[in-house]
Every structure is written in C-alpha cells, then in structure tokens.
Design a protein around this motif. Structure first.
Motif, PDB file in Angstrom:
ATOM      1  N   VAL A  83      -0.398  -4.051  -6.076  1.00 39.98           N
ATOM      2  CA  VAL A  83       0.254  -2.718  -5.557  1.00 39.98           C
ATOM      3  C   VAL A  83      -0.299  -1.940  -5.628  1.00 39.98           C
ATOM      4  O   VAL A  83      -1.593  -1.581  -6.526  1.00 39.98           O
ATOM      5  CB  VAL A  83       1.128  -1.754  -6.206  1.00 39.98           C
ATOM      6  N   ASP A  84      -1.301  -1.166  -4.261  1.00 36.14           N
ATOM      7  CA  ASP A  84      -2.144  -0.219  -4.170  1.00 36.14           C
ATOM      8  C   ASP A  84      -1.663   1.161  -4.778  1.00 36.14           C
ATOM      9  O   ASP A  84      -0.880   2.051  -3.070  1.00 36.14           O
ATOM     10  CB  ASP A  84      -3.021   0.413  -3.194  1.00 36.14           C
ATOM     11  N   ALA A  85      -0.827   1.803  -5.945  1.00 32.58           N
ATOM     12  CA  ALA A  85      -0.127   2.731  -6.134  1.00 32.58           C
ATOM     13  C   ALA A  85      -0.825   4.265  -6.548  1.00 32.58           C
ATOM     14  O   ALA A  85      -0.795   5.075  -6.779  1.00 32.58           O
ATOM     15  CB  ALA A  85       1.093   2.810  -7.156  1.00 32.58           C
ATOM     16  N   ARG A  86      -1.961   4.351  -6.393  1.00 30.62           N
ATOM     17  CA  ARG A  86      -3.133   5.060  -5.987  1.00 30.62           C
ATOM     18  C   ARG A  86      -3.157   5.927  -7.223  1.00 30.62           C
ATOM     19  O   ARG A  86      -3.450   6.391  -7.865  1.00 30.62           O
ATOM     20  CB  ARG A  86      -2.458   5.964  -4.966  1.00 30.62           C
ATOM     21  N   GLN A 128       1.475  -0.782  -0.301  1.00 30.44           N
ATOM     22  CA  GLN A 128       0.130   0.314   0.248  1.00 30.44           C
ATOM     23  C   GLN A 128       0.899   1.242  -0.107  1.00 30.44           C
ATOM     24  O   GLN A 128       1.920   1.713   0.902  1.00 30.44           O
ATOM     25  CB  GLN A 128      -1.019   0.173   1.046  1.00 30.44           C
ATOM     26  N   PHE A 129       0.368   2.434  -1.242  1.00 26.06           N
ATOM     27  CA  PHE A 129       1.279   3.393  -0.803  1.00 26.06           C
ATOM     28  C   PHE A 129       0.268   4.569  -0.141  1.00 26.06           C
ATOM     29  O   PHE A 129      -1.026   4.519  -0.376  1.00 26.06           O
ATOM     30  CB  PHE A 129       1.797   3.905  -2.499  1.00 26.06           C
ATOM     31  N   MET A 130       0.976   6.409   0.110  1.00 22.64           N
ATOM     32  CA  MET A 130      -0.168   7.421   0.423  1.00 22.64           C
ATOM     33  C   MET A 130       0.616   8.181   0.314  1.00 22.64           C
ATOM     34  O   MET A 130       2.069   8.116  -0.642  1.00 22.64           O
ATOM     35  CB  MET A 130       0.007   7.294   2.430  1.00 22.64           C
ATOM     36  N   PRO A 131      -0.019   9.330  -0.468  1.00 18.80           N
ATOM     37  CA  PRO A 131       0.049  10.378  -0.675  1.00 18.80           C
ATOM     38  C   PRO A 131       1.359  10.972   0.494  1.00 18.80           C
ATOM     39  O   PRO A 131       1.874  10.656   1.864  1.00 18.80           O
ATOM     40  CB  PRO A 131      -0.656  11.188   0.178  1.00 18.80           C
ATOM     41  N   ALA A 183       5.199 -15.207  -9.387  1.00 16.93           N
ATOM     42  CA  ALA A 183       4.108 -15.264 -11.048  1.00 16.93           C
ATOM     43  C   ALA A 183       3.945 -13.710 -11.301  1.00 16.93           C
ATOM     44  O   ALA A 183       4.024 -13.944 -12.945  1.00 16.93           O
ATOM     45  CB  ALA A 183       2.859 -15.742 -10.334  1.00 16.93           C
ATOM     46  N   GLY A 184       3.752 -12.850 -10.919  1.00 16.29           N
ATOM     47  CA  GLY A 184       3.422 -11.552 -11.724  1.00 16.29           C
ATOM     48  C   GLY A 184       3.137 -10.174 -10.512  1.00 16.29           C
ATOM     49  O   GLY A 184       2.927 -10.807  -9.898  1.00 16.29           O
ATOM     50  N   ILE A 185       3.114  -9.188 -11.362  1.00 14.16           N
ATOM     51  CA  ILE A 185       2.663  -8.403 -10.685  1.00 14.16           C
ATOM     52  C   ILE A 185       1.657  -7.735 -11.242  1.00 14.16           C
ATOM     53  O   ILE A 185       1.870  -7.113 -11.812  1.00 14.16           O
ATOM     54  CB  ILE A 185       4.631  -7.549 -10.466  1.00 14.16           C
ATOM     55  N   VAL A 186       1.347  -7.114 -10.633  1.00 12.52           N
ATOM     56  CA  VAL A 186      -0.185  -6.140 -11.022  1.00 12.52           C
ATOM     57  C   VAL A 186       0.073  -4.956 -10.280  1.00 12.52           C
ATOM     58  O   VAL A 186       0.277  -4.730  -8.679  1.00 12.52           O
ATOM     59  CB  VAL A 186      -1.490  -6.433 -10.256  1.00 12.52           C
ATOM     60  N   ILE A 187       0.035  -3.645 -11.109  1.00 15.24           N
ATOM     61  CA  ILE A 187       0.318  -2.488  -9.596  1.00 15.24           C
ATOM     62  C   ILE A 187      -0.581  -0.838 -10.494  1.00 15.24           C
ATOM     63  O   ILE A 187      -0.984  -0.804 -11.597  1.00 15.24           O
ATOM     64  CB  ILE A 187       1.724  -1.517 -10.054  1.00 15.24           C
ATOM     65  N   ASP A 188      -1.789  -0.827  -9.425  1.00 12.04           N
ATOM     66  CA  ASP A 188      -2.410   0.823 -10.042  1.00 12.04           C
ATOM     67  C   ASP A 188      -1.753   1.527 -10.374  1.00 12.04           C
ATOM     68  O   ASP A 188      -1.523   2.827  -8.588  1.00 12.04           O
ATOM     69  CB  ASP A 188      -3.064   1.167  -8.873  1.00 12.04           C
ATOM     70  N   GLY A 189      -0.655   1.391 -10.841  1.00  7.00           N
ATOM     71  CA  GLY A 189       0.377   2.977 -10.886  1.00  7.00           C
ATOM     72  C   GLY A 189       1.640   2.216 -12.224  1.00  7.00           C
ATOM     73  O   GLY A 189       1.354   1.814 -12.990  1.00  7.00           O
TER      74      GLY A 189
END
Length: 248
Positions: free
Chosen positions: A97-100, A60-63, A122-128
């Motif tokens: 990853v929640d990269a906002r 989790q990322f934050m501002p 296996a793999g990477i998923v990023i909202d960013g």
C-alpha cells in the motif's frame, strides 16, 4: 478511482526458491545488477522473526479531495476501494500500500486483516499505518508498517484511489505481480524478469559467504575472506567438496 482486477503472478518455483534467500542478499544482488535501491524506506517489521515471499497486490492512496471521496462513502461499504484489493487475495499474496507515508490514517484494521489472513494472504506492507493493534497482533500476520493509529483512513487526509496499478511504496516502484521479499531487514521489491538471475547469483553468494563465515570465526583475515579474494578461491572450492554446500 481505478480498479484493475487481475495481476500476473510469478511461477511458484521462483517463489519457493526465493524463500531460501533473505532480503539483504536479494537487495545486494540486485544492486550488483543495476537496481540501485530495491529496499523500501519507511515500512519496518512489526512482528520480529517473520519472513515472506510473494506477489504484490497494490493499493494506491491519494491526498483527500472532498469532491472525490468523502466520509459519506461509508454509506455503501463496497465503494470503499481499499476493501477491493483484499478481494483479489490468493494464498501467498502480499498487499502493498502506498499510503503516502501518512502517520494518522489507519489503512486496515483487525476485521480486514482477519479476512485477508483467512484467504491465505502472506503479509501486508504499508507506507503508512494500521489500526486496532491489540487485535491485529493476535492474528500473527506478518506486517511491515510505519506505525499505528486509532484513526481510519478517511478521518484524515488520504483516500483510496486505485487497486492493482503501479505505485510507489517506501520510495520504490511496485508493479502488481512484482515479488516482495520481506524479513527483519525490511522489504525488497524484485521484478519477476530478474528473479531467476537473482536466485542464481544469490546461491553463489550464499555458498562462499558460508565458507567465509567459518574462516572468519577461526580468526581468518577479513581482507582474504570477505569479500572472498581470488587468492582464496581454491581454498573455498576444496571446502565445498567436503561440505553439504558442495553437493547442492
């Protein structure tokens, strides 16, 4: 910053069974079961033809707040919390990853991606975004991202806040250990408790859809064969008896 070291991974037999089912079928089946939208909006496939199924490790990322995380964190690499999600990776895991939705912060680059692949990820998923695209592409690691950037994450406006906690990624809640199904259609989140039912219902759907595909290619009626009308059910059952699907 929060760091939860352990997750509960789903049984291997569930993962193996789901590898035979695509993201679209799982998403549709979940929709009929009341999970309105399990599809992540934002992360899209970066290397076509890849499909993965595996438990989620979350980041989790934050501002940004300068009193909480600054450029000076790089004085000691182990304070960089985004590294720690990779330390827990086992064979078949998926980092989510929640990269906002940040389009200017590269969460991982080629070295961390190399480390993750070396651990059997296996793999990477990023909202960013990620960075180092030319080198990362050489790894042939399955990726679902919003895009790419030359920046590393603390150059911009987000900082890593927590590992293996519930996050929102692409508008979907992801709990550590949830099953991630991703292919060219996108990324779907499957709660472990719903997995057995999804497998059962998806197999039924797959069977009649294969029959319907044959009939539609022969010029059959769309109203009769998709979705399968009750009047065509007997025809479908007879077809199953004489085809491979009827013996599985």
């Amino acid at each position: 910053m929060t760091h939860t070291p352990n997750i509960t991974r789903p049984p291997k037999e569930l993962i193996d069974a789901l590898k035979e089912i695509g993201a679209a079928t799982v998403s549709g089946t979940l929709g009929h079961m009341g999970f309105r939208n399990p599809h992540m909006v934002g992360p899209v496939p970066q290397n076509r033809g890849k499909s993965i199924v595996g438990p989620a490790l979350t980041l989790q990322f934050m501002p940004q707040r300068p009193d909480l995380f600054t450029e000076g964190e790089y004085a000691d690499p182990e304070t960089q919390l985004h590294r720690h999600v990779l330390y827990h990776a086992q064979e078949g895991d998926v980092v989510v990853v929640d990269a906002r939705g940040d389009m200017s912060s590269g969460v991982f680059g080629d070295m961390m991606s190399t480390y993750f692949k070396g651990r059997g990820g296996a793999g990477i998923v990023i909202d960013g975004c990620m960075r180092d695209r030319p080198n990362v592409e050489k790894l042939d690691l399955p990726l679902w991202l919003r895009g790419w950037t030359p920046n590393y994450h603390v150059q911009t406006s987000i900082y890593p806040n927590a590992v293996n906690v519930p996050i929102a990624c692409g508008g979907v809640t992801v709990i550590p250990g949830d099953i991630i199904i991703a292919d060219d259609d996108g990324v779907v989140v499957l709660p472990v408790a719903m997995a057995s039912k999804v497998i059962e219902e998806s197999q039924k759907h797959h069977d009649w859809e294969e029959f319907s595909r044959v009939k539609l290619m022969e010029g059959g009626s769309l109203q009769r064969y998709y979705p399968l009308h009750d009047d065509a059910r007997g025809e479908y059952e007879e077809w199953r008896k004489t085809n491979r699907l009827g013996t599985t």
